[in-house]
Motif scaffolding. Structure first.
Motif, mmCIF file in Angstrom:
data_model
loop_
_atom_site.group_PDB
_atom_site.id
_atom_site.type_symbol
_atom_site.label_atom_id
_atom_site.label_comp_id
_atom_site.label_asym_id
_atom_site.label_seq_id
_atom_site.Cartn_x
_atom_site.Cartn_y
_atom_site.Cartn_z
ATOM 1 N N LEU A 18 54.254 -0.041 5.604
ATOM 2 C CA LEU A 18 53.143 -0.932 5.913
ATOM 3 C C LEU A 18 52.073 0.016 6.490
ATOM 4 C CD1 LEU A 18 53.533 -4.280 7.945
ATOM 5 C CD2 LEU A 18 51.953 -2.492 8.657
ATOM 6 N N VAL A 19 52.722 0.872 7.336
ATOM 7 C CA VAL A 19 52.050 2.056 8.039
ATOM 8 C C VAL A 19 51.120 2.948 7.054
ATOM 9 C CG1 VAL A 19 51.718 3.980 9.425
ATOM 10 C CG2 VAL A 19 53.301 1.900 10.024
ATOM 11 N N TRP A 20 51.675 3.197 5.797
ATOM 12 C CA TRP A 20 50.994 3.868 4.937
ATOM 13 C C TRP A 20 49.983 3.371 4.230
ATOM 14 C CZ3 TRP A 20 51.229 9.107 3.933
ATOM 15 C CH2 TRP A 20 50.495 9.719 2.835
ATOM 16 N N LEU A 63 51.809 -4.433 12.979
ATOM 17 C CA LEU A 63 53.302 -4.494 12.839
ATOM 18 C C LEU A 63 53.621 -5.696 13.811
ATOM 19 C CD1 LEU A 63 54.264 -0.701 13.547
ATOM 20 C CD2 LEU A 63 54.530 -1.950 11.466
ATOM 21 N N THR A 64 53.025 -5.770 14.826
ATOM 22 C CA THR A 64 53.343 -7.007 15.567
ATOM 23 C C THR A 64 53.376 -8.358 14.993
ATOM 24 O OG1 THR A 64 51.170 -7.512 16.745
ATOM 25 C CG2 THR A 64 52.767 -5.955 17.846
ATOM 26 N N VAL A 84 53.682 -4.765 21.281
ATOM 27 C CA VAL A 84 52.353 -3.841 20.765
ATOM 28 C C VAL A 84 52.485 -2.723 21.401
ATOM 29 C CG1 VAL A 84 50.806 -4.295 22.717
ATOM 30 C CG2 VAL A 84 49.990 -3.955 20.171
ATOM 31 N N GLU A 85 53.332 -2.772 22.628
ATOM 32 C CA GLU A 85 53.306 -1.095 23.070
ATOM 33 C C GLU A 85 54.454 -0.237 22.329
ATOM 34 O OE1 GLU A 85 53.668 -3.874 24.706
ATOM 35 O OE2 GLU A 85 51.962 -3.891 26.141
ATOM 36 N N HIS A 86 55.551 -1.036 21.901
ATOM 37 C CA HIS A 86 56.595 -0.519 21.217
ATOM 38 C C HIS A 86 56.045 -0.148 19.719
ATOM 39 C CE1 HIS A 86 61.007 -1.025 19.611
ATOM 40 N NE2 HIS A 86 60.229 0.146 19.114
ATOM 41 N N ALA A 87 55.356 -0.924 19.189
ATOM 42 C CA ALA A 87 54.617 -0.622 17.828
ATOM 43 C C ALA A 87 53.808 0.618 17.928
ATOM 44 C CB ALA A 87 53.944 -1.883 17.313
ATOM 45 N N ALA A 88 52.800 0.555 18.931
ATOM 46 C CA ALA A 88 51.956 1.904 19.038
ATOM 47 C C ALA A 88 52.850 3.082 19.153
ATOM 48 C CB ALA A 88 51.160 1.524 20.172
ATOM 49 N N ASP A 89 54.014 2.996 20.091
ATOM 50 C CA ASP A 89 54.568 4.241 20.174
ATOM 51 C C ASP A 89 55.425 4.773 18.715
ATOM 52 O OD1 ASP A 89 54.155 4.493 22.849
ATOM 53 O OD2 ASP A 89 56.156 3.759 23.180
ATOM 54 N N SER A 90 55.614 3.703 18.175
ATOM 55 C CA SER A 90 56.542 3.875 16.630
ATOM 56 C C SER A 90 55.319 4.405 15.800
ATOM 57 C CB SER A 90 57.048 2.759 16.307
ATOM 58 O OG SER A 90 58.033 2.296 16.930
ATOM 59 N N VAL A 91 54.163 3.993 15.742
ATOM 60 C CA VAL A 91 53.210 4.208 14.798
ATOM 61 C C VAL A 91 52.811 5.834 15.314
ATOM 62 C CG1 VAL A 91 50.711 4.059 14.357
ATOM 63 C CG2 VAL A 91 52.070 2.103 14.440
ATOM 64 N N GLU A 92 52.579 6.222 16.468
ATOM 65 C CA GLU A 92 52.227 7.527 16.872
ATOM 66 C C GLU A 92 53.345 8.423 16.495
ATOM 67 O OE1 GLU A 92 49.350 9.609 18.354
ATOM 68 O OE2 GLU A 92 49.478 7.863 19.190
ATOM 69 N N GLN A 145 62.951 -8.657 11.569
ATOM 70 C CA GLN A 145 63.340 -7.828 12.527
ATOM 71 C C GLN A 145 62.555 -6.448 12.421
ATOM 72 O OE1 GLN A 145 67.737 -7.062 12.247
ATOM 73 N NE2 GLN A 145 67.679 -5.923 14.133
ATOM 74 N N PHE A 146 62.543 -5.600 13.773
ATOM 75 C CA PHE A 146 61.617 -4.479 13.550
ATOM 76 C C PHE A 146 62.592 -3.318 13.187
ATOM 77 C CE2 PHE A 146 59.808 -0.864 15.632
ATOM 78 C CZ PHE A 146 58.662 -0.802 14.905
ATOM 79 N N VAL A 147 62.200 -2.720 12.533
ATOM 80 C CA VAL A 147 63.080 -1.248 12.207
ATOM 81 C C VAL A 147 62.052 -0.210 12.358
ATOM 82 C CG1 VAL A 147 64.441 -0.132 10.536
ATOM 83 C CG2 VAL A 147 64.539 -2.421 10.632
ATOM 84 N N GLU A 148 62.455 0.876 13.225
ATOM 85 C CA GLU A 148 61.456 2.057 13.220
ATOM 86 C C GLU A 148 61.125 2.589 11.995
ATOM 87 O OE1 GLU A 148 60.167 3.238 16.043
ATOM 88 O OE2 GLU A 148 61.393 1.907 17.448
ATOM 89 N N PRO A 149 59.732 2.967 11.956
ATOM 90 C CA PRO A 149 59.391 3.278 10.725
ATOM 91 C C PRO A 149 59.525 5.007 10.590
ATOM 92 C CG PRO A 149 57.465 3.120 12.283
ATOM 93 C CD PRO A 149 58.820 2.446 12.840
ATOM 94 N N THR A 150 60.173 5.258 9.331
ATOM 95 C CA THR A 150 60.641 6.739 9.199
ATOM 96 C C THR A 150 60.282 7.223 7.713
ATOM 97 O OG1 THR A 150 62.731 5.895 8.158
ATOM 98 C CG2 THR A 150 62.842 6.141 10.492
#
Lengths: 91, 32
Positions: A41-43, A59-60, A67-75, B6-11
């Motif tokens: 999804l990010v790509w 992502l949210t 949104v904070e967790h998603a932002a950290d993960s994207v970063e 469910q959210f899974v960390e993007p890897t």
């Protein structure tokens, strides 16, 4: 979160498999990488020219995440992709 | 209305060399 826009490099080929996994092939280094569903999804969002904040928001919408967790993960993911030289700065 | 996934960390995986991962085809042969 600094929001300079990043783009996939032109020499990276992106292919999805059954919507759950994708592969990036770097035509310069002849190496390939596997992305999980969330990273896909990010790509795709990067290909569409979205900013980090927009990607985190997206992502949210799809996933049960703040949104904070998603932002950290994207970063973190973008840092990893950039370390492999799969991304370039774009305007 | 719409259950969120469910959210899974993007890897991204570690890089794999395409040539190392490729098994090249060899024509079947028979020797007399």
């Amino acid at each position: 979160m600094t929001d300079n826009i990043l783009r996939p490099h032109e020499h990276i080929v992106y292919t999805e498999f059954d919507g759950r996994e994708a592969v990036l092939v770097d035509l310069n280094t002849k190496r390939y990488y596997t992305l999980n569903e969330t990273a896909m999804l990010v790509w795709r969002a990067l290909e569409s020219g979205r900013t980090k904040a927009e990607i985190a928001h997206e992502l949210t919408v799809v996933y049960d995440v703040s949104v904070e967790h998603a932002a950290d993960s994207v970063e973190r993911l973008l840092a990893s992709l950039a370390a492999h030289r799969l991304l370039r700065s774009g305007a | 209305v719409a259950e969120k996934k469910q959210f899974v960390e993007p890897t991204v995986s570690v890089p794999v060399d395409v040539l190392e991962a490729t098994t090249f085809f060899q024509a079947p042969t028979i020797e007399a």
